[in-house]
Design a protein around this motif. Structure first.
Motif, PDB file in Angstrom:
ATOM      1  N   ARG A  35       0.819  -1.213   0.000  1.00 16.52           N
ATOM      2  CA  ARG A  35       0.000   0.000   0.000  1.00 16.52           C
ATOM      3  C   ARG A  35       0.856   1.269   0.000  1.00 16.52           C
ATOM      4  O   ARG A  35       0.494   2.265  -0.630  1.00 16.52           O
ATOM      5  N   ASP A  36       2.020   1.241   0.644  1.00 12.63           N
ATOM      6  CA  ASP A  36       2.869   2.430   0.715  1.00 12.63           C
ATOM      7  C   ASP A  36       3.825   2.565  -0.480  1.00 12.63           C
ATOM      8  O   ASP A  36       4.702   3.420  -0.470  1.00 12.63           O
ATOM      9  N   PHE A  37       3.631   1.765  -1.512  1.00  9.82           N
ATOM     10  CA  PHE A  37       4.502   1.822  -2.687  1.00  9.82           C
ATOM     11  C   PHE A  37       4.387   3.181  -3.376  1.00  9.82           C
ATOM     12  O   PHE A  37       3.293   3.676  -3.614  1.00  9.82           O
ATOM     13  N   LYS A  38       5.541   3.774  -3.659  1.00 12.10           N
ATOM     14  CA  LYS A  38       5.604   5.037  -4.395  1.00 12.10           C
ATOM     15  C   LYS A  38       6.384   4.792  -5.680  1.00 12.10           C
ATOM     16  O   LYS A  38       7.526   4.331  -5.628  1.00 12.10           O
ATOM     17  N   PRO A  39       5.797   5.087  -6.838  1.00 13.55           N
ATOM     18  CA  PRO A  39       6.504   4.881  -8.109  1.00 13.55           C
ATOM     19  C   PRO A  39       7.782   5.721  -8.174  1.00 13.55           C
ATOM     20  O   PRO A  39       7.825   6.846  -7.679  1.00 13.55           O
ATOM     21  N   THR A  40       8.807   5.156  -8.785  1.00  8.49           N
ATOM     22  CA  THR A  40      10.066   5.879  -8.974  1.00  8.49           C
ATOM     23  C   THR A  40      10.073   6.529 -10.352  1.00  8.49           C
ATOM     24  O   THR A  40       9.171   6.324 -11.154  1.00  8.49           O
ATOM     25  N   HIS A  41      11.130   7.284 -10.637  1.00  5.97           N
ATOM     26  CA  HIS A  41      11.259   7.952 -11.931  1.00  5.97           C
ATOM     27  C   HIS A  41      11.563   6.971 -13.067  1.00  5.97           C
ATOM     28  O   HIS A  41      11.554   7.362 -14.236  1.00  5.97           O
ATOM     29  N   LEU A  42      11.817   5.698 -12.739  1.00  3.37           N
ATOM     30  CA  LEU A  42      12.087   4.696 -13.777  1.00  3.37           C
ATOM     31  C   LEU A  42      10.946   3.696 -13.960  1.00  3.37           C
ATOM     32  O   LEU A  42      11.018   2.832 -14.834  1.00  3.37           O
ATOM     33  N   ASP A  43       9.897   3.814 -13.164  1.00  2.00           N
ATOM     34  CA  ASP A  43       8.736   2.939 -13.349  1.00  2.00           C
ATOM     35  C   ASP A  43       7.951   3.400 -14.574  1.00  2.00           C
ATOM     36  O   ASP A  43       7.841   4.596 -14.846  1.00  2.00           O
ATOM     37  N   ILE A  44       7.417   2.436 -15.299  1.00  2.00           N
ATOM     38  CA  ILE A  44       6.633   2.727 -16.492  1.00  2.00           C
ATOM     39  C   ILE A  44       5.164   2.570 -16.140  1.00  2.00           C
ATOM     40  O   ILE A  44       4.728   1.492 -15.752  1.00  2.00           O
ATOM     41  N   PHE A  45       4.405   3.669 -16.273  1.00  2.00           N
ATOM     42  CA  PHE A  45       2.973   3.617 -15.994  1.00  2.00           C
ATOM     43  C   PHE A  45       2.262   2.980 -17.181  1.00  2.00           C
ATOM     44  O   PHE A  45       2.461   3.395 -18.320  1.00  2.00           O
ATOM     45  N   CYS A  46       1.432   2.004 -16.908  1.00  2.00           N
ATOM     46  CA  CYS A  46       0.651   1.353 -17.954  1.00  2.00           C
ATOM     47  C   CYS A  46      -0.796   1.755 -17.751  1.00  2.00           C
ATOM     48  O   CYS A  46      -1.322   1.649 -16.654  1.00  2.00           O
ATOM     49  N   GLY A  47      -1.411   2.201 -18.784  1.00  2.00           N
ATOM     50  CA  GLY A  47      -2.796   2.637 -18.691  1.00  2.00           C
ATOM     51  C   GLY A  47      -3.024   3.866 -19.534  1.00  2.00           C
ATOM     52  O   GLY A  47      -2.107   4.399 -20.158  1.00  2.00           O
ATOM     53  N   ARG A  48      -4.248   4.314 -19.536  1.00  2.00           N
ATOM     54  CA  ARG A  48      -4.612   5.474 -20.345  1.00  2.00           C
ATOM     55  C   ARG A  48      -4.573   6.724 -19.478  1.00  2.00           C
ATOM     56  O   ARG A  48      -4.502   6.657 -18.275  1.00  2.00           O
ATOM     57  N   GLY A  49      -4.610   7.853 -20.152  1.00  2.00           N
ATOM     58  CA  GLY A  49      -4.682   9.116 -19.434  1.00  2.00           C
ATOM     59  C   GLY A  49      -3.378   9.890 -19.469  1.00  2.00           C
ATOM     60  O   GLY A  49      -2.305   9.364 -19.746  1.00  2.00           O
ATOM     61  N   ARG A  50      -3.531  11.161 -19.138  1.00  2.00           N
ATOM     62  CA  ARG A  50      -2.401  12.077 -19.202  1.00  2.00           C
ATOM     63  C   ARG A  50      -1.299  11.696 -18.215  1.00  2.00           C
ATOM     64  O   ARG A  50      -0.112  11.770 -18.530  1.00  2.00           O
ATOM     65  N   GLU A  51      -1.686  11.308 -17.008  1.00  2.00           N
ATOM     66  CA  GLU A  51      -0.695  10.970 -15.980  1.00  2.00           C
ATOM     67  C   GLU A  51       0.235   9.849 -16.452  1.00  2.00           C
ATOM     68  O   GLU A  51       1.440   9.906 -16.244  1.00  2.00           O
ATOM     69  N   SER A  52      -0.320   8.856 -17.122  1.00  2.00           N
ATOM     70  CA  SER A  52       0.495   7.753 -17.644  1.00  2.00           C
ATOM     71  C   SER A  52       1.406   8.225 -18.761  1.00  2.00           C
ATOM     72  O   SER A  52       2.557   7.810 -18.842  1.00  2.00           O
ATOM     73  N   ARG A  53       0.901   9.087 -19.632  1.00  2.00           N
ATOM     74  CA  ARG A  53       1.684   9.551 -20.787  1.00  2.00           C
ATOM     75  C   ARG A  53       2.844  10.443 -20.389  1.00  2.00           C
ATOM     76  O   ARG A  53       3.915  10.365 -20.987  1.00  2.00           O
TER      77      ARG A  53
END
Length: 199
Positions: A35-53
């Motif tokens: 639950r406390d996971f914070k994405p790093t600058h090298l994680d790739i967001f998968c999904g739609r939307g501006r935040e992922s892009r």
């Protein structure tokens, strides 16, 4: 032998196409992260939307794809392409994990958890990215008159093609004159009138 390019230091990581072992950190299917996971600058967001892009990790992903496009084009068989894609997934995931990330992740709003999407979906994402970039580049080369590899789609003969390219060159030259000298300049007006008379 294929070369996988790492964008962070602009160095090439050598991978032998026929023999690639599976990464120790790859996961077989979607896995919920703490639950406390914070994405790093090298994680790739998968999904739609501006935040992922616009996430910096996703931008890094696109850069890795762009830098390795030539290597992807060089591999011939389906098996070699699969191994090449696995190598890219492994590279991106290892880099993210080394910084405390998870690699290819997706946020689930209802539960409020991040999920690591798994090996198969990550490979599909990388494969789609390569194919989309190839299509995009091919489309630009074929339809952009400014491209050096422009091919008229109407099947015109050499004389007609030359005429079309000459018109494009004239319009580019006129645009240059208008931007540099202005519309009311004597030279711009003369060239414009000359081209209109020739058409």
């Amino acid at each position: 032998m294929a070369l996988i390019q790492d964008t962070t230091k602009n160095n090439l990581l050598e991978k032998r196409i026929p023999t690639v072992s599976h990464s120790k950190i790859s996961v077989p299917s979607s896995m919920r992260l703490p639950r406390d996971f914070k994405p790093t600058h090298l994680d790739i967001f998968c999904g739609r939307g501006r935040e992922s892009r616009v996430h910096v990790g996703t931008e890094h992903f696109r850069l890795v794809i762009k830098n390795n496009l030539q290597g992807y084009k060089k591999v011939q068989t389906r098996y070699e392409k699969t191994v090449f894609i696995k190598s890219i997934v492994e590279l991106l995931r290892c880099k993210a994990v080394s910084k405390g990330g998870a690699g290819f992740i997706k946020y689930d709003k209802p539960s409020g958890y991040w999920f690591e999407i798994g090996e198969q979906v990550a490979r599909e994402k990388v494969g789609h990215a390569f194919r989309d970039l190839l299509k995009q580049r091919t489309r630009l080369q074929v339809t952009d008159p400014k491209s050096f590899t422009y091919i008229p789609r109407d099947g015109s003969k050499e004389k007609e093609t030359t005429k079309a390219l000459l018109i494009i060159q004239q319009s580019l030259f006129l645009r240059f004159l208008r931007e540099e000298l202005g519309n009311e300049n004597k030279m711009t007006r003369r060239v414009s009138k000359f081209y209109e008379e020739k058409r």
